[in-house]
Enzyme design. Sequence first.
Site, PDB file in Angstrom:
ATOM      1  CG  MET A 209       3.305 -61.433 -37.605  1.00 22.13           C
ATOM      2  SD  MET A 209       4.017 -63.033 -37.228  1.00 22.13           S
ATOM      3  CE  MET A 209       2.562 -63.880 -36.622  1.00 22.13           C
TER       4      MET A 209
ATOM      5  CG  ASP B  30       5.016 -64.536 -30.431  1.00 19.74           C
ATOM      6  OD1 ASP B  30       5.247 -65.754 -30.351  1.00 19.74           O
ATOM      7  OD2 ASP B  30       4.337 -64.024 -31.346  1.00 19.74           O
TER       8      ASP B  30
ATOM      9  N   GLY C 269       9.018 -72.348 -33.744  1.00 19.93           N
ATOM     10  CA  GLY C 269      10.151 -73.235 -33.505  1.00 19.93           C
ATOM     11  C   GLY C 269      11.522 -72.597 -33.610  1.00 19.93           C
TER      12      GLY C 269
ATOM     13  CG  HIS D  14      -0.113 -65.747 -29.940  1.00 19.81           C
ATOM     14  ND1 HIS D  14       0.028 -64.412 -29.607  1.00 19.81           N
ATOM     15  CD2 HIS D  14       0.707 -65.960 -31.000  1.00 19.81           C
ATOM     16  CE1 HIS D  14       0.891 -63.847 -30.430  1.00 19.81           C
ATOM     17  NE2 HIS D  14       1.325 -64.765 -31.287  1.00 19.81           N
TER      18      HIS D  14
ATOM     19  CG  PHE E  69       9.123 -69.430 -40.390  1.00 18.97           C
ATOM     20  CD1 PHE E  69       8.432 -70.261 -41.273  1.00 18.97           C
ATOM     21  CD2 PHE E  69       9.772 -68.311 -40.901  1.00 18.97           C
ATOM     22  CE1 PHE E  69       8.398 -69.975 -42.633  1.00 18.97           C
ATOM     23  CE2 PHE E  69       9.737 -68.017 -42.266  1.00 18.97           C
ATOM     24  CZ  PHE E  69       9.049 -68.860 -43.129  1.00 18.97           C
TER      25      PHE E  69
ATOM     26  CB  SER F 110       1.675 -69.649 -30.797  1.00 21.69           C
ATOM     27  OG  SER F 110       1.663 -69.725 -32.209  1.00 21.69           O
TER      28      SER F 110
ATOM     29  CG  MET G 238       7.796 -59.861 -32.587  1.00 21.13           C
ATOM     30  SD  MET G 238       6.634 -61.207 -32.270  1.00 21.13           S
ATOM     31  CE  MET G 238       7.415 -62.607 -33.078  1.00 21.13           C
TER      32      MET G 238
ATOM     33  CG  MET H 297       2.159 -65.401 -40.207  1.00 20.87           C
ATOM     34  SD  MET H 297       3.532 -66.564 -40.252  1.00 20.87           S
ATOM     35  CE  MET H 297       3.736 -66.895 -38.495  1.00 20.87           C
TER      36      MET H 297
ATOM     37  CG  HIS I 296       1.520 -61.803 -33.633  1.00 22.73           C
ATOM     38  ND1 HIS I 296       2.626 -62.617 -33.507  1.00 22.73           N
ATOM     39  CD2 HIS I 296       1.986 -60.593 -34.061  1.00 22.73           C
ATOM     40  CE1 HIS I 296       3.702 -61.940 -33.862  1.00 22.73           C
ATOM     41  NE2 HIS I 296       3.346 -60.715 -34.186  1.00 22.73           N
TER      42      HIS I 296
ATOM     43  CG  ASP J 152       1.304 -66.594 -34.515  1.00 25.16           C
ATOM     44  OD1 ASP J 152       1.624 -65.462 -34.112  1.00 25.16           O
ATOM     45  OD2 ASP J 152       1.581 -67.647 -33.904  1.00 25.16           O
TER      46      ASP J 152
END
Length: 249
Positions: A78, A203, A177, A35, A175, A10, A169, A39, A76, A37
């Site tokens: 979101m 993920d 981490g 990947h 987020f 990611s 998920m 958002m 992905h 992300d």
Amino acid sequence: MSPSAIIAPSILSADFGALGKACSDTIGQGADWLHVDIMDGHFVPNMTFGAPVVTKIRSHVDRPKEALAKGTFDCHMMISEPKKWVKDFQKAGCDLYCFHYEAAVNSTAAESPETQSDKKTSPKELIKYIHDQGMRAGVAIKPKTDVSVLCDLLDNSNKDEVPDMALVMTVEPGFGGQKFMPEMMPKVEALRKRYPELNIEVDGGLSEKTIDTAADAGANVIVAGSAVFGAQDPADVISKLRDAVEKRR
Ligand SMILES: O=C(CO)[C@H](O)[C@H](O)COP(=O)(O)O
Ligand SMILES: [Fe+2]
């Protein structure tokens, strides 16, 4: 036999000031997919970037000639209006457009900003629409969403409306981490039992410490952000994640 391991770092955890190089380096270190992300600050409480940035980073990685081969951009999404951005992301170089089931069932977006109305798009219509644009389609579920919604989509006899990948998920999206949620594994086990050949992606919180749990459950598409980009030796982490999945096939 379940499908081969696909390691998808990611880029959420990469250096956003040098994202193009981070993408090509990661592919050079053995990653299969990237990947990406996306958002929107609405579906999740965080923002990343949109199609113009994907266009720029795409030029650093060869676009695969075969579906889902090395170099696939696994986006992905979101975002609250997943249908609205399908064409933009296809043009930008997305290969696999993975939307959230929860966003699709609540979406009020029409096909384009010009024609926005309160028209609803069902998840199966959205999958067909993504396929019609020449991309593969993925459907993601948040931790509180039941896996049965994916089975309902996967059991459809109309192949145009069936997703090419299921994303379970293993953190609340938003987020990098965060801590891996092992309690999501029954969803992965149920999917693997019912769909031996399905690409099942996990993920959130995947690392050398959690990969065995995910691989035992039957996941084969492994997203890892902080574990790869925070490592001294990313190639070694990618290789260990792959080995853990491959030895269970
Ligand atoms: O979708 C995501 C967050 O919503 C990221 O893909 C995911 O969290 C990866 O980061 P890490 O491996 O650090 O958990
Ligand atoms: Fe993600």
